[in-house]
Write a protein that holds these residues in place. Structure first.
Motif, PDB file in Angstrom:
ATOM      1  N   VAL A   9       0.835  -1.211   0.000  1.00  0.00           N
ATOM      2  CA  VAL A   9       0.000   0.000   0.000  1.00  0.00           C
ATOM      3  C   VAL A   9       0.867   1.257   0.000  1.00  0.00           C
ATOM      4  O   VAL A   9       1.786   1.410   0.801  1.00  0.00           O
ATOM      5  CB  VAL A   9      -0.964   0.004   1.201  1.00  0.00           C
ATOM      6  CG1 VAL A   9      -1.523   1.403   1.437  1.00  0.00           C
ATOM      7  CG2 VAL A   9      -2.100  -0.978   0.956  1.00  0.00           C
ATOM      8  N   GLU A  10       0.557   2.126  -0.938  1.00  0.00           N
ATOM      9  CA  GLU A  10       1.260   3.383  -1.081  1.00  0.00           C
ATOM     10  C   GLU A  10       0.209   4.483  -1.119  1.00  0.00           C
ATOM     11  O   GLU A  10      -0.857   4.278  -1.684  1.00  0.00           O
ATOM     12  CB  GLU A  10       2.021   3.347  -2.410  1.00  0.00           C
ATOM     13  CG  GLU A  10       3.063   4.411  -2.566  1.00  0.00           C
ATOM     14  CD  GLU A  10       3.727   4.305  -3.953  1.00  0.00           C
ATOM     15  OE1 GLU A  10       4.365   3.273  -4.217  1.00  0.00           O
ATOM     16  OE2 GLU A  10       3.545   5.237  -4.735  1.00  0.00           O
ATOM     17  N   LYS A  11       0.500   5.600  -0.480  1.00  0.00           N
ATOM     18  CA  LYS A  11      -0.465   6.704  -0.501  1.00  0.00           C
ATOM     19  C   LYS A  11       0.276   8.008  -0.734  1.00  0.00           C
ATOM     20  O   LYS A  11       1.236   8.332  -0.034  1.00  0.00           O
ATOM     21  CB  LYS A  11      -1.231   6.751   0.832  1.00  0.00           C
ATOM     22  CG  LYS A  11      -2.240   7.872   0.927  1.00  0.00           C
ATOM     23  CD  LYS A  11      -3.454   7.591   0.075  1.00  0.00           C
ATOM     24  CE  LYS A  11      -4.422   8.774   0.104  1.00  0.00           C
ATOM     25  NZ  LYS A  11      -5.548   8.586  -0.799  1.00  0.00           N
ATOM     26  N   ARG A  12      -0.189   8.738  -1.719  1.00  0.00           N
ATOM     27  CA  ARG A  12       0.375  10.060  -2.000  1.00  0.00           C
ATOM     28  C   ARG A  12      -0.704  11.100  -1.839  1.00  0.00           C
ATOM     29  O   ARG A  12      -1.844  10.875  -2.235  1.00  0.00           O
ATOM     30  CB  ARG A  12       0.874  10.142  -3.448  1.00  0.00           C
ATOM     31  CG  ARG A  12       2.143   9.435  -3.711  1.00  0.00           C
ATOM     32  CD  ARG A  12       2.409   9.354  -5.217  1.00  0.00           C
ATOM     33  NE  ARG A  12       3.485   8.409  -5.476  1.00  0.00           N
ATOM     34  CZ  ARG A  12       4.776   8.718  -5.338  1.00  0.00           C
ATOM     35  NH1 ARG A  12       5.139   9.936  -5.003  1.00  0.00           N
ATOM     36  NH2 ARG A  12       5.701   7.799  -5.558  1.00  0.00           N
ATOM     37  N   PHE A  13      -0.331  12.234  -1.244  1.00  0.00           N
ATOM     38  CA  PHE A  13      -1.203  13.405  -1.282  1.00  0.00           C
ATOM     39  C   PHE A  13      -0.509  14.411  -2.177  1.00  0.00           C
ATOM     40  O   PHE A  13       0.419  15.075  -1.745  1.00  0.00           O
ATOM     41  CB  PHE A  13      -1.432  13.980   0.126  1.00  0.00           C
ATOM     42  CG  PHE A  13      -2.302  13.116   0.994  1.00  0.00           C
ATOM     43  CD1 PHE A  13      -3.631  12.886   0.644  1.00  0.00           C
ATOM     44  CD2 PHE A  13      -1.799  12.520   2.141  1.00  0.00           C
ATOM     45  CE1 PHE A  13      -4.438  12.088   1.448  1.00  0.00           C
ATOM     46  CE2 PHE A  13      -2.609  11.722   2.940  1.00  0.00           C
ATOM     47  CZ  PHE A  13      -3.930  11.502   2.593  1.00  0.00           C
ATOM     48  N   GLY A  14      -0.916  14.480  -3.428  1.00  0.00           N
ATOM     49  CA  GLY A  14      -0.226  15.317  -4.392  1.00  0.00           C
ATOM     50  C   GLY A  14       1.160  14.743  -4.623  1.00  0.00           C
ATOM     51  O   GLY A  14       1.306  13.573  -4.983  1.00  0.00           O
ATOM     52  N   GLU A  15       2.187  15.560  -4.379  1.00  0.00           N
ATOM     53  CA  GLU A  15       3.556  15.118  -4.578  1.00  0.00           C
ATOM     54  C   GLU A  15       4.076  14.320  -3.395  1.00  0.00           C
ATOM     55  O   GLU A  15       5.020  13.554  -3.502  1.00  0.00           O
ATOM     56  CB  GLU A  15       4.475  16.350  -4.767  1.00  0.00           C
ATOM     57  CG  GLU A  15       4.324  17.027  -6.105  1.00  0.00           C
ATOM     58  CD  GLU A  15       4.928  16.184  -7.223  1.00  0.00           C
ATOM     59  OE1 GLU A  15       6.160  16.094  -7.297  1.00  0.00           O
ATOM     60  OE2 GLU A  15       4.138  15.594  -8.009  1.00  0.00           O
ATOM     61  N   ARG A  16       3.423  14.547  -2.238  1.00  0.00           N
ATOM     62  CA  ARG A  16       3.977  14.029  -0.985  1.00  0.00           C
ATOM     63  C   ARG A  16       3.650  12.544  -0.822  1.00  0.00           C
ATOM     64  O   ARG A  16       2.491  12.144  -0.893  1.00  0.00           O
ATOM     65  CB  ARG A  16       3.402  14.820   0.190  1.00  0.00           C
ATOM     66  CG  ARG A  16       4.278  14.842   1.408  1.00  0.00           C
ATOM     67  CD  ARG A  16       3.908  16.043   2.273  1.00  0.00           C
ATOM     68  NE  ARG A  16       2.522  15.932   2.719  1.00  0.00           N
ATOM     69  CZ  ARG A  16       2.174  15.346   3.868  1.00  0.00           C
ATOM     70  NH1 ARG A  16       3.093  14.846   4.665  1.00  0.00           N
ATOM     71  NH2 ARG A  16       0.910  15.287   4.219  1.00  0.00           N
ATOM     72  N   LEU A  17       4.706  11.761  -0.604  1.00  0.00           N
ATOM     73  CA  LEU A  17       4.532  10.335  -0.372  1.00  0.00           C
ATOM     74  C   LEU A  17       4.304  10.133   1.122  1.00  0.00           C
ATOM     75  O   LEU A  17       5.175  10.438   1.939  1.00  0.00           O
ATOM     76  CB  LEU A  17       5.778   9.586  -0.831  1.00  0.00           C
ATOM     77  CG  LEU A  17       5.722   8.059  -0.759  1.00  0.00           C
ATOM     78  CD1 LEU A  17       4.622   7.510  -1.639  1.00  0.00           C
ATOM     79  CD2 LEU A  17       7.060   7.465  -1.135  1.00  0.00           C
ATOM     80  N   VAL A  18       3.112   9.659   1.491  1.00  0.00           N
ATOM     81  CA  VAL A  18       2.781   9.519   2.908  1.00  0.00           C
ATOM     82  C   VAL A  18       3.017   8.088   3.379  1.00  0.00           C
ATOM     83  O   VAL A  18       3.567   7.858   4.448  1.00  0.00           O
ATOM     84  CB  VAL A  18       1.315   9.933   3.161  1.00  0.00           C
ATOM     85  CG1 VAL A  18       0.946   9.739   4.609  1.00  0.00           C
ATOM     86  CG2 VAL A  18       1.126  11.394   2.775  1.00  0.00           C
ATOM     87  N   LEU A  19       2.592   7.138   2.574  1.00  0.00           N
ATOM     88  CA  LEU A  19       2.817   5.738   2.921  1.00  0.00           C
ATOM     89  C   LEU A  19       3.588   5.094   1.776  1.00  0.00           C
ATOM     90  O   LEU A  19       3.245   5.272   0.611  1.00  0.00           O
ATOM     91  CB  LEU A  19       1.485   5.000   3.118  1.00  0.00           C
ATOM     92  CG  LEU A  19       0.655   5.387   4.340  1.00  0.00           C
ATOM     93  CD1 LEU A  19      -0.697   4.698   4.290  1.00  0.00           C
ATOM     94  CD2 LEU A  19       1.386   5.029   5.624  1.00  0.00           C
ATOM     95  N   ASP A  20       4.622   4.331   2.135  1.00  0.00           N
ATOM     96  CA  ASP A  20       5.473   3.769   1.103  1.00  0.00           C
ATOM     97  C   ASP A  20       5.521   2.258   1.261  1.00  0.00           C
ATOM     98  O   ASP A  20       6.105   1.742   2.215  1.00  0.00           O
ATOM     99  CB  ASP A  20       6.878   4.380   1.221  1.00  0.00           C
ATOM    100  CG  ASP A  20       7.772   3.946   0.074  1.00  0.00           C
ATOM    101  OD1 ASP A  20       7.238   3.410  -0.915  1.00  0.00           O
ATOM    102  OD2 ASP A  20       8.997   4.142   0.177  1.00  0.00           O
ATOM    103  N   ALA A  21       4.892   1.571   0.351  1.00  0.00           N
ATOM    104  CA  ALA A  21       4.983   0.104   0.249  1.00  0.00           C
ATOM    105  C   ALA A  21       4.801  -0.601   1.587  1.00  0.00           C
ATOM    106  O   ALA A  21       5.703  -1.244   2.102  1.00  0.00           O
ATOM    107  CB  ALA A  21       6.325  -0.281  -0.382  1.00  0.00           C
ATOM    108  N   SER A  56      -2.903   4.835  -3.273  1.00  0.00           N
ATOM    109  CA  SER A  56      -2.445   5.266  -4.595  1.00  0.00           C
ATOM    110  C   SER A  56      -1.881   4.072  -5.350  1.00  0.00           C
ATOM    111  O   SER A  56      -1.878   4.050  -6.574  1.00  0.00           O
ATOM    112  CB  SER A  56      -1.370   6.344  -4.459  1.00  0.00           C
ATOM    113  OG  SER A  56      -1.792   7.331  -3.556  1.00  0.00           O
ATOM    114  N   ALA A  57      -1.362   3.086  -4.611  1.00  0.00           N
ATOM    115  CA  ALA A  57      -0.887   1.841  -5.218  1.00  0.00           C
ATOM    116  C   ALA A  57      -1.034   0.745  -4.181  1.00  0.00           C
ATOM    117  O   ALA A  57      -1.147   1.023  -2.992  1.00  0.00           O
ATOM    118  CB  ALA A  57       0.571   1.984  -5.658  1.00  0.00           C
ATOM    119  N   GLY A  58      -1.041  -0.493  -4.625  1.00  0.00           N
ATOM    120  CA  GLY A  58      -1.213  -1.611  -3.713  1.00  0.00           C
ATOM    121  C   GLY A  58      -2.674  -1.832  -3.377  1.00  0.00           C
ATOM    122  O   GLY A  58      -3.545  -1.173  -3.926  1.00  0.00           O
TER     123      GLY A  58
END
Lengths: 271, 252
Positions: A9-21, A56-58
Motif C-alpha cells: 500500500v502506497e499513498k500520496r497526497f499530491g507530490e507528498r509520499l505519505v505511505l510507502d509500500a 495510490s498503489a497496492g
C-alpha cells in the motif's frame, strides 16, 4: 474474525509520499497495534483499510475480498465517540443493526445485551451528552461490536480520556476482544498502550511512512500496564521510535528541510 | 411563570413611561399619541374586523411565501453544502444577494407578475431564501466529518445517509436559519405591503400615514411587534429550545 492483507500500500497526497509500500498481514482474531510519530501516516493506513481513503498503489484484502469502500464488515472507533446526539444510547447501539435490516425488536434486544456487556444498561435511555467521555467511548465500543464485525479498526480511541479512564478502557477492550475475537487494527501514539493491548506492535517510520519493525508481544492476558515485561517491551519500542521522533523534531525546527538528509539533532552550527 | 410576569411588568412599566412622557412632555397628539389612543385605535379596528382581516391577509402571504422559501432553501442549502462546484459558483451569488434587501426586487416582480399576489409572494420568498440557504449550507458543512465516516462504516449511504444522519446532525443549524428566515420574510412582507398597497397590516399602517393618524401607525407597529414576538416565542423559539436540549447543545 477475518484476516487483513495489506499489500504494497502506497499513498500520496499530491507530490507528498505519505505511505510507502506497506506490507502487513493480520491473522483472523489478531490484535495488531500501529505506533509511530504524529504525521507518519498511521491514521491514513487505517482509513485505507476502512475504505474511507484509497491507496495510490497496492491493495487491501479483508477475508480475500479487496476493500472498495466503507462497509459494515469493518467498524471503526475514533478519538471522539461519534455517537448521534439526536438518539438515545440504546438507539445509537441499535443504529447499525437497523441499517442491516434487523427487526426493531431484535435490534433492541441485541443492543441491550451489548450495553449490559459494557455495564451501561442503566443508561440505555440517556442521551450521549449526559454521559462522561469514558462512558461515551464504551457506548461507541458497544455500537462497533453489536453487529459482530469481522474487523474492528480503532484510531486512537482513548487518546482524549484521562489516565484512569484509559486504564479501565484497556481492560474493557481486552475483555470484549477475547469474547468476540474480531481482528483488530489499533492506531495509537501511546507505546505502552500498544504493548499492553497488542499481539504485535508495528512501528511506522515517518517521511515517508514505512514499516520499520514489527514486535511480537508474547505476554499473558489480561496485561497490567505496570508489569515489568510490558515496561521492558515498551522501552524497546520507544528506542525504535526515537530516531523517528527526532526526525519530526528536526523538521519542526527547520521546516524548509524535508525528507531524508535532515541533520541529526545537535549537528551543525545553523541557528 | 415568574419570568413571564417579570416580562409583563416590564412592558407595563414601559407603557406607563410612554404615557407620562406624552402627558407631561406637552407633545401634540398628532406627533406622538398617548398609549390610550393607540389602544383605542387597536380596539376599534379589532372589533370592526378590519385588523383581524389585515392580519389574516398578511399571515396568508407570509405562510405561502415563507413556506415556498423553506421548500426551496433547505434542499438548495444541502446541495451547496455537499457539492463543492455549487459552493463556489451559486454560493458566492447567494452571499452577494444576501446583501440586497429583497424589497429591491419589487419593481421587477411587479413587471413580471403584474399587480398580483404573486409579486409580493416573490419578494417574501426571496427575503427568507438567502438566510435559509446560507444557514443550511453552513450546518451541513460543519457536521463533524467523523460522524459521517462512522455512519458510512455502519453501512449508511444514499438517502439513508442523508435522512438518518446528515439532516438530523445539521438540524439545529438549519433551524437557526429557519428562524432567521422567518424574520426576514416578515420584514420583506411589511416593506412590500407598504409600497404595494393591497390589504394586510402594511396597508393598515399606510392608511394611518395617509390620514396623518399616528395612533393608527403606532397601532400597526404594535401589532407587527406582537405578532413577531408571538411567533418567535410560541413556535420557533420553543422548537429551537427543545431541539437544543435534546441534541445537548446548551451544556457547553
Amino acid at each position: 474474525m477475518k484476516p487483513i492483507y495489506i499489500q504494497g500500500v502506497e499513498k500520496r497526497f499530491g507530490e507528498r509520499l505519505v505511505l510507502d509500500a506497506i506490507d502487513l498481514t493480520i491473522a483472523p482474531g489478531e490484535f495488531v497495534c500501529i505506533v509511530g510519530p504524529s504525521g507518519c501516516g498511521k491514521s491514513t493506513l487505517l482509513n485505507v483499510v476502512a475504505g474511507l481513503e484509497f491507496a495510490s498503489a497496492g491493495r487491501v484484502l479483508v477475508d480475500d475480498q479487496p476493500v472498495k469502500g466503507p462497509g459494515p464488515d469493518r467498524t471503526v472507533m475514533f478519538q471522539e465517540a461519534t455517537l448521534f446526539p439526536w438518539l438515545t444510547v440504546l438507539e445509537n447501539v441499535c443504529f447499525p443493526l437497523s441499517l442491516a435490516g434487523v427487526s426493531a425488536e431484535d435490534a433492541r434486544a441485541r443492543a441491550m445485551g451489548m450495553l449490559r456487556l459494557v455495564h451501561l444498561s442503566r443508561f440505555a435511555s440517556s442521551r450521549p451528552h449526559e454521559l462522561s467521555g469514558g462512558m461515551r467511548q464504551r457506548v461507541a465500543l458497544a455500537r462497533a461490536l453489536v453487529g459482530r464485525p469481522g474487523v474492528l479498526l480503532m484510531d486512537e480511541p482513548f487518546a482524549a480520556l484521562d489516565a484512569q479512564t484509559r486504564d479501565a478502557m484497556h481492560i474493557e477492550v481486552q475483555r470484549l476482544w477475547l469474547e468476540f475475537k474480531p481482528t483488530v487494527l489499533f492506531v495509537t501514539h501511546n507505546v505502552r498502550e500498544a504493548v499492553e493491548l497488542g499481539d504485535r506492535v508495528a512501528i511506522l517510520e515517518t517521511l515517508p511512512g514505512r514499516l520499520k519493525e514489527v514486535i511480537e508481544v508474547r505476554l499473558p492476558r489480561p496485561r497490567d500496564p505496570n508489569d515489568r515485561d510490558v515496561n521492558i517491551l515498551s522501552a524497546r519500542v520507544n528506542r525504535a521510535l526515537k530516531d523517528e521522533i527526532d526526525k519530526v523534531m528536526a523538521l519542526e525546527r527547520d521546516p524548509d528541510k524535508t525528507g531524508p538528509g535532515i541533520p541529526p539533532r545537535g549537528a551543525g552550527g545553523h541557528i | 411563570m415568574a419570568l413571564f410576569l417579570k416580562r409583563v411588568a416590564f412592558i407595563a412599566a414601559l407603557i406607563a413611561l410612554w404615557d407620562l412622557f406624552v402627558r407631561f412632555g406637552e407633545i401634540p397628539t398628532y406627533v406622538f399619541p398617548a398609549p390610550l389612543e393607540v389602544g383605542k385605535n387597536l380596539w376599534t379596528n379589532l372589533v370592526s374586523g378590519s385588523l383581524p382581516l389585515a392580519i389574516l391577509v398578511s399571515m396568508k402571504r407570509l405562510f405561502i411565501g415563507y413556506g415556498l422559501s423553506v421548500l426551496a432553501g433547505v434542499p438548495l442549502g444541502i446541495a451547496l453544502g455537499r457539492i463543492p462546484a455549487l459552493s463556489w459558483s451559486v454560493g458566492t451569488l447567494i452571499v452577494g444577494l444576501q446583501a440586497l434587501p429583497s424589497i429591491c426586487w419589487l419593481p421587477l416582480a411587479l413587471l413580471w407578475f403584474g399587480l398580483s399576489e404573486n409579486a409580493i409572494l416573490f419578494v417574501v420568498l426571496l427575503g427568507a431564501l438567502m438566510s435559509i440557504v446560507t444557514a443550511t449550507e453552513d450546518a451541513i458543512r460543519t457536521v463533524p466529518p467523523n460522524t459521517l465516516r462512522a455512519a458510512r462504516m455502519m453501512g449508511a449511504r444514499g438517502h439513508v445517509l442523508y435522512f438518518r444522519v446528515l439532516l438530523p446532525a445539521a438540524f439545529p443549524g438549519i433551524l437557526t436559519g429557519l428562524k432567521l428566515g422567518w424574520i426576514f420574510a416578515w420584514r420583506a412582507l411589511m416593506a412590500g405591503e407598504l409600497l404595494f398597497v393591497a390589504g394586510g397590516i402594511g396597508q393598515y399602517l399606510h392608511t394611518g400615514r395617509e390620514l396623518n393618524d399616528m395612533a393608527q401607525v403606532l397601532a400597526a407597529m404594535v401589532s407587527i411587534i406582537a405578532l413577531g414576538l408571538a411567533f418567535d416565542r410560541l413556535i420557533l423559539g420553543r422548537i429551537e429550545q427543545q431541539v437544543r436540549a435534546r441534541w445537548g447543545l446548551d451544556r457547553s
